[in-house]
Design a protein around this motif. Structure first.
Motif, PDB file in Angstrom:
ATOM      1  N   PHE A  74      -4.415   7.443  -2.644  1.00  0.00           N
ATOM      2  CA  PHE A  74      -3.127   7.605  -1.970  1.00  0.00           C
ATOM      3  C   PHE A  74      -2.965   6.585  -0.857  1.00  0.00           C
ATOM      4  O   PHE A  74      -3.929   6.043  -0.318  1.00  0.00           O
ATOM      5  CB  PHE A  74      -2.958   9.033  -1.428  1.00  0.00           C
ATOM      6  N   ASN A  75      -1.711   6.325  -0.534  1.00  0.00           N
ATOM      7  CA  ASN A  75      -1.306   5.471   0.583  1.00  0.00           C
ATOM      8  C   ASN A  75      -0.411   6.321   1.459  1.00  0.00           C
ATOM      9  O   ASN A  75       0.556   6.920   0.963  1.00  0.00           O
ATOM     10  CB  ASN A  75      -0.565   4.238   0.054  1.00  0.00           C
ATOM     11  N   THR A 166      -1.344  -2.362   7.426  1.00  0.00           N
ATOM     12  CA  THR A 166       0.029  -2.843   7.389  1.00  0.00           C
ATOM     13  C   THR A 166       0.430  -3.245   5.976  1.00  0.00           C
ATOM     14  O   THR A 166       1.338  -2.672   5.410  1.00  0.00           O
ATOM     15  CB  THR A 166       0.220  -4.005   8.370  1.00  0.00           C
ATOM     16  N   ILE A 167      -0.233  -4.232   5.370  1.00  0.00           N
ATOM     17  CA  ILE A 167       0.020  -4.533   3.962  1.00  0.00           C
ATOM     18  C   ILE A 167      -1.041  -3.805   3.149  1.00  0.00           C
ATOM     19  O   ILE A 167      -2.207  -4.190   3.135  1.00  0.00           O
ATOM     20  CB  ILE A 167      -0.028  -6.047   3.682  1.00  0.00           C
ATOM     21  N   ASN A 168      -0.641  -2.731   2.503  1.00  0.00           N
ATOM     22  CA  ASN A 168      -1.541  -1.922   1.695  1.00  0.00           C
ATOM     23  C   ASN A 168      -1.208  -2.101   0.225  1.00  0.00           C
ATOM     24  O   ASN A 168      -0.040  -1.968  -0.166  1.00  0.00           O
ATOM     25  CB  ASN A 168      -1.439  -0.444   2.077  1.00  0.00           C
ATOM     26  N   ILE A 169      -2.225  -2.377  -0.576  1.00  0.00           N
ATOM     27  CA  ILE A 169      -2.015  -2.699  -1.988  1.00  0.00           C
ATOM     28  C   ILE A 169      -2.852  -1.773  -2.860  1.00  0.00           C
ATOM     29  O   ILE A 169      -4.056  -1.618  -2.652  1.00  0.00           O
ATOM     30  CB  ILE A 169      -2.415  -4.165  -2.286  1.00  0.00           C
ATOM     31  N   THR A 216      -4.779  -5.480   9.674  1.00  0.00           N
ATOM     32  CA  THR A 216      -5.243  -4.159   9.249  1.00  0.00           C
ATOM     33  C   THR A 216      -5.003  -3.895   7.766  1.00  0.00           C
ATOM     34  O   THR A 216      -4.920  -2.753   7.347  1.00  0.00           O
ATOM     35  CB  THR A 216      -4.519  -3.077  10.072  1.00  0.00           C
ATOM     36  N   ASP A 217      -4.887  -4.949   6.969  1.00  0.00           N
ATOM     37  CA  ASP A 217      -4.577  -4.772   5.548  1.00  0.00           C
ATOM     38  C   ASP A 217      -5.672  -3.986   4.831  1.00  0.00           C
ATOM     39  O   ASP A 217      -6.858  -4.110   5.152  1.00  0.00           O
ATOM     40  CB  ASP A 217      -4.428  -6.129   4.862  1.00  0.00           C
ATOM     41  N   GLN A 218      -5.252  -3.212   3.817  1.00  0.00           N
ATOM     42  CA  GLN A 218      -6.194  -2.471   2.981  1.00  0.00           C
ATOM     43  C   GLN A 218      -5.800  -2.633   1.518  1.00  0.00           C
ATOM     44  O   GLN A 218      -4.624  -2.844   1.198  1.00  0.00           O
ATOM     45  CB  GLN A 218      -6.207  -0.993   3.348  1.00  0.00           C
TER      46      GLN A 218
END
Length: 385
Positions: A74-75, A166-169, A216-218
């Motif tokens: 989940f995001n 912030t950018i979550n993929i 903070t990308d994940q």
């Protein structure tokens, strides 16, 4: 007794509001993956529940790393959460998983400050291979370039500073790939994200460089071990790598557009091209006051905004900024910067019928001020007509 019951209910409501989404939420189907799994939104989360076994490589604090026993990913939008730090972040994610009806021991999740309503989903196929990228993101508040100055160092501490991604993929690969190839897919995915930011000329907030991501990308890579299609390469020469690059770039751009309006059209701006070098409307106004004397700020701003997107000034600014980048990257010498910079100053000033500033020093700050001086000179010419 009644008072204690009311107090208990109040505490539950406060916890629900501040820590996890409230109960009784509706699930909204967003997409059906080629694997048969459904992507859906519930409250402030986007979830993929697995119909069959999946292999997952995740950067999450919750069951991160390589896992082959997870049931869901989940995001989660946690920008309204309070009291969450490095010490409580894992507990927070576990609480979100429980609320979503997931087993915290069999799920992995990412936190973010981006809205789940702005999720972007892009999918591409080649023969029996399908790759899908599911992305949320923003870069204008936390964009950074690899190697920018850091903000903390906590050796030996497991509960370090936490900031939501912030950018979550979520990258779903409908193929059976070994764990090493999943890691290579993560590299290709990251390269694609950076390529999207470069194509948008998104600037770092911590240096004058172009952003390569946020701080903070994940990312999660999900593969299908039950697929009859077996692949061992996710690099750029492989078709899998191509599809990863194409879907991630498209989804990142769409997510940034939805979240903050970042787009080629928004970047078509003198101020936005120069912003990462410290040039703003306010700095230009102060330079105007120093060089030309008092002017009503509203009048100055109106004239500057009219110039901001004019092709002659914008294209000159874009070329000049690229000179500054190449000078910093040591691809151009100081003499080459000075010569080409003065050529651009002369050419652009001629289009506006003003005398050009002169770039005499091959250093970054004087070079930036020379172009700022040209912009201010054009504004002064406009307001005095």
């Amino acid at each position: 007794m009644k008072l204690n019951l009311k107090l208990g209910l109040l505490l539950v409501v406060i916890f629900c509001y501040n820590v996890v989404p409230c109960f009784g939420s509706e699930q909204v189907k967003l997409y059906t993956l080629s694997t048969g799994d459904t992507v859906y939104r519930e409250d402030t989360s986007v979830i993929i529940s697995f119909e069959k076994p999946r292999n997952v490589l995740s950067t999450s604090r919750l069951n991160g790393g390589y896992r082959d026993n997870l049931k869901a990913v989940f995001n989660h939008d946690m920008k309204n959460a309070t009291g969450v730090d490095g010490a409580t972040y894992l507990d927070y994610l576990q609480g979100v998983a429980k609320h979503l009806g997931l087993n915290p021991a069999r799920a992995t999740g990412m936190g973010t400050a981006a809205s789940m309503e702005n999720v972007a989903i892009q999918s591409e196929s080649y023969q029996t291979l399908t790759v899908t990228a599911i992305v949320t993101g923003g870069v204008e508040g936390n964009g950074g370039r690899a190697g920018d100055p850091a903000t903390y160092f906590s050796p030996g501490k497991k509960t370090t500073l936490h900031k939501p991604g912030t950018i979550n993929i979520m990258l779903v690969i409908d193929a059976d790939i070994p764990s090493g190839t999943m890691t290579r897919a993560l590299v290709t995915c990251t390269e694609a994200k950076t390529a999207a930011l470069q194509e948008l000329m998104a600037g770092s907030k911590y240096s004058n460089g172009l952003a390569t991501g946020s701080g903070t990308d994940q990312t999660m890579v999900i593969a299908n071990p039950g697929s009859p299609l077996y692949l061992e390469d996710a690099g750029k020469h492989s078709k899998l790598g191509e599809l990863i690059g194409r879907t991630v770039k498209q989804a990142v751009k769409e997510a940034l557009l939805r979240q903050t309006g970042l787009s080629p059209q928004k970047q078509h701006s003198v101020l936005r091209r120069m912003n990462r070098f410290g040039v703003t409307e306010e700095t230009l106004y102060q330079q105007y006051l120093q060089e030309y004397g008092m002017i009503d700020k509203q009048r100055f701003s109106t004239s500057l905004r009219q110039l901001d997107k004019e092709p002659a000034l914008l294209t000159g600014t874009s070329l000049y900024v690229h000179l500054l980048d190449q000078f910093q990257w040591q691809l151009l010498s100081g003499d080459e910067l000075t010569q080409a910079g003065n050529d651009l100053l002369l050419l652009t000033a001629g289009k506006y019928h003003v005398s050009p500033p002169t770039l005499a020093v091959d250093e970054l700050e004087p070079s930036v001020r020379a172009w700022s001086g040209l912009v201010v000179k054009v504004v002064a010419d406009r307001v005095n007509q």
